[in-house]
Design an enzyme around this catalytic site. Structure first.
Site, PDB file in Angstrom:
ATOM      1  N   ARG A  59       0.841  -1.211   0.000  1.00 29.24           N
ATOM      2  CA  ARG A  59       0.000   0.000   0.000  1.00 29.24           C
ATOM      3  C   ARG A  59       0.874   1.258   0.000  1.00 29.24           C
ATOM      4  NH1 ARG A  59      -4.032  -0.911   4.840  1.00 29.24           N
ATOM      5  NH2 ARG A  59      -4.915   1.083   4.183  1.00 29.24           N
ATOM      6  N   GLN A  91      -9.502   8.951   8.811  1.00 31.65           N
ATOM      7  CA  GLN A  91      -9.316   7.532   9.146  1.00 31.65           C
ATOM      8  C   GLN A  91      -8.297   6.916   8.178  1.00 31.65           C
ATOM      9  OE1 GLN A  91     -13.439   5.636  10.144  1.00 31.65           O
ATOM     10  NE2 GLN A  91     -13.824   7.271   8.702  1.00 31.65           N
ATOM     11  N   ASP A  94      -3.294   7.090   4.130  1.00 33.22           N
ATOM     12  CA  ASP A  94      -2.539   7.634   2.999  1.00 33.22           C
ATOM     13  C   ASP A  94      -2.159   9.087   3.311  1.00 33.22           C
ATOM     14  OD1 ASP A  94      -5.756   7.822   1.547  1.00 33.22           O
ATOM     15  OD2 ASP A  94      -4.555   9.616   1.959  1.00 33.22           O
ATOM     16  N   HIS A 109      -5.949   6.915  12.644  1.00 29.02           N
ATOM     17  CA  HIS A 109      -5.587   5.505  12.505  1.00 29.02           C
ATOM     18  C   HIS A 109      -4.157   5.313  12.034  1.00 29.02           C
ATOM     19  CE1 HIS A 109     -10.094   4.304  12.189  1.00 29.02           C
ATOM     20  NE2 HIS A 109      -9.695   4.475  13.429  1.00 29.02           N
ATOM     21  N   CYS A 136      15.653  -0.201  13.189  1.00 28.88           N
ATOM     22  CA  CYS A 136      15.045   1.073  13.591  1.00 28.88           C
ATOM     23  C   CYS A 136      16.052   2.205  13.357  1.00 28.88           C
ATOM     24  CB  CYS A 136      14.676   1.032  15.081  1.00 28.88           C
ATOM     25  SG  CYS A 136      14.279   2.652  15.766  1.00 28.88           S
ATOM     26  N   GLY A 176     -17.065  10.216   2.605  1.00 29.76           N
ATOM     27  CA  GLY A 176     -16.540   8.948   2.095  1.00 29.76           C
ATOM     28  C   GLY A 176     -16.195   7.922   3.152  1.00 29.76           C
ATOM     29  N   ASN A 202     -21.368  11.088   0.430  1.00 33.79           N
ATOM     30  CA  ASN A 202     -21.004   9.686   0.225  1.00 33.79           C
ATOM     31  C   ASN A 202     -21.686   9.201  -1.045  1.00 33.79           C
ATOM     32  OD1 ASN A 202     -20.714   6.835   0.516  1.00 33.79           O
ATOM     33  ND2 ASN A 202     -20.452   7.114   2.729  1.00 33.79           N
ATOM     34  N   ALA A 220     -17.189  12.153  -4.151  1.00 35.00           N
ATOM     35  CA  ALA A 220     -16.537  13.202  -3.348  1.00 35.00           C
ATOM     36  C   ALA A 220     -15.852  14.222  -4.255  1.00 35.00           C
ATOM     37  CB  ALA A 220     -15.512  12.570  -2.406  1.00 35.00           C
TER      38      ALA A 220
END
Ligand code: BV8
Length: 229
Positions: A59, A91, A94, A109, A136, A176, A202, A220
């Protein structure tokens, strides 16, 4: 009609759909490709970190192939020009709101472009694939990074700030999102309880659309610029 000064905007996968990013519950949704249990829970990560990293690496890589759409750009314009308080609670994981130029954003999120080290708790920016056992950048520990994403059963980020904004909102706009996941799905009730006007945009009304004073159905990319104008 209450004077509108403070606006809270909740966005979901539907605002990024026209940029080419899959939604979760659409026909070819993200969850279709992978069972939720397989990739978006801490247990899944403990069981198979390589699978989960590959799901998020795919993703993250896909982000490079997409761009903000007219809805993201309209919200960025509103953010720049709105004199009152305005908060975009997304939420989405991206970075399309940022790339459109919006500033007042909260990723409740988490974000694809952030990683979380389980050894030192540091968050770091990641542009390329996390790979299977990346070290890390803060403490060097190998294989201790996880995607900085809020999974099911985990506490979303910035809930205090979000609740404070909802308590103070004159207008709550949901764009959305299916309203399938809590606590985000409950924000409209909080806003309405506090006397805010509530508007949903929506493709089709969400699960909680009866809480909205107004629902506009459509894409949208069309509805949001019209509303911002
Ligand atoms: C938590 C990151 C507790 C992952 C995601 C009651 C209260 C509190 C919690 C719960 C509760 N009941 C159940 C729970 C648990 C759970 C939950 O809600 N489960 C659901 C399934 C019932 N919630 C949680 O676990 C949350 N955490 O509760 O913590 C706690 C408390 C204290 C201490 C510790 C813990 C955390 C949930 C977060 C999970 N992570 N995302 C990732 O991205 O990989 S969820 C993910 O799905 C999204 O982030 C989003 O939040 C959610 C819904 O997705 P949408 O964005 O709405 O997308 P969807 O595909 O569903 O819908 C798309 C919409 O767009 C549709 O409506 C469609 O019509 C529309 N659309 C499509 N195209 C367009 C369009 N609209 C306009 N234009 C278009 N072109």
């Amino acid at each position: 009609m209450r004077e509108i000064s403070n606006i809270v905007i909740l966005t979901g996968a539907g605002i990024s759909a026209e940029s080419g990013l899959a939604t979760f519950r659409g026909p070819e949704g993200l969850w279709e490709g992978h069972r939720v249990e397989d990739v978006a829970t801490p247990e899944a990560f403990a069981r198979d970190p390589v699978l989960v990293h590959r799901f998020y690496d795919a993703r993250r890589a896909n982000l490079k192939t997409v761009a903000p759409n007219a809805a993201h750009l309209a919200l960025a314009r509103l953010d720049a020009e709105w004199p009152g308080e305005l908060l975009i609670v997304t939420q989405n994981v991206d970075d399309l709101h940022e790339r459109a130029g919006a500033k007042r954003i909260l990723h409740m999120h988490g974000e694809l472009r952030s990683a979380w080290c389980l050894a030192c708790d540091a968050r770091s920016r990641w542009e390329e694939d996390l790979g299977d056992h990346p070290p890390c950048p803060s403490c060097g520990a190998a294989g201790r990074l996880r995607p900085d994403i809020v999974w099911f059963g985990e506490m979303p980020y910035a809930m205090e700030a979000i609740d404070a904004a909802l308590m103070n909102a004159d207008l709550f706009v949901s764009i959305g999102t299916s309203g399938a996941v809590y606590p985000a799905a409950g924000f409209v009730q909080t806003a309405r309880y506090r006397g805010a006007e509530t508007l949903e945009m929506n493709l089709e009304p969400s699960l909680g659309s009866f809480h909205f004073h107004e629902s506009r159905t459509g894409r949208a990319g069309e509805l949001v610029p019209q509303w911002v104008e």
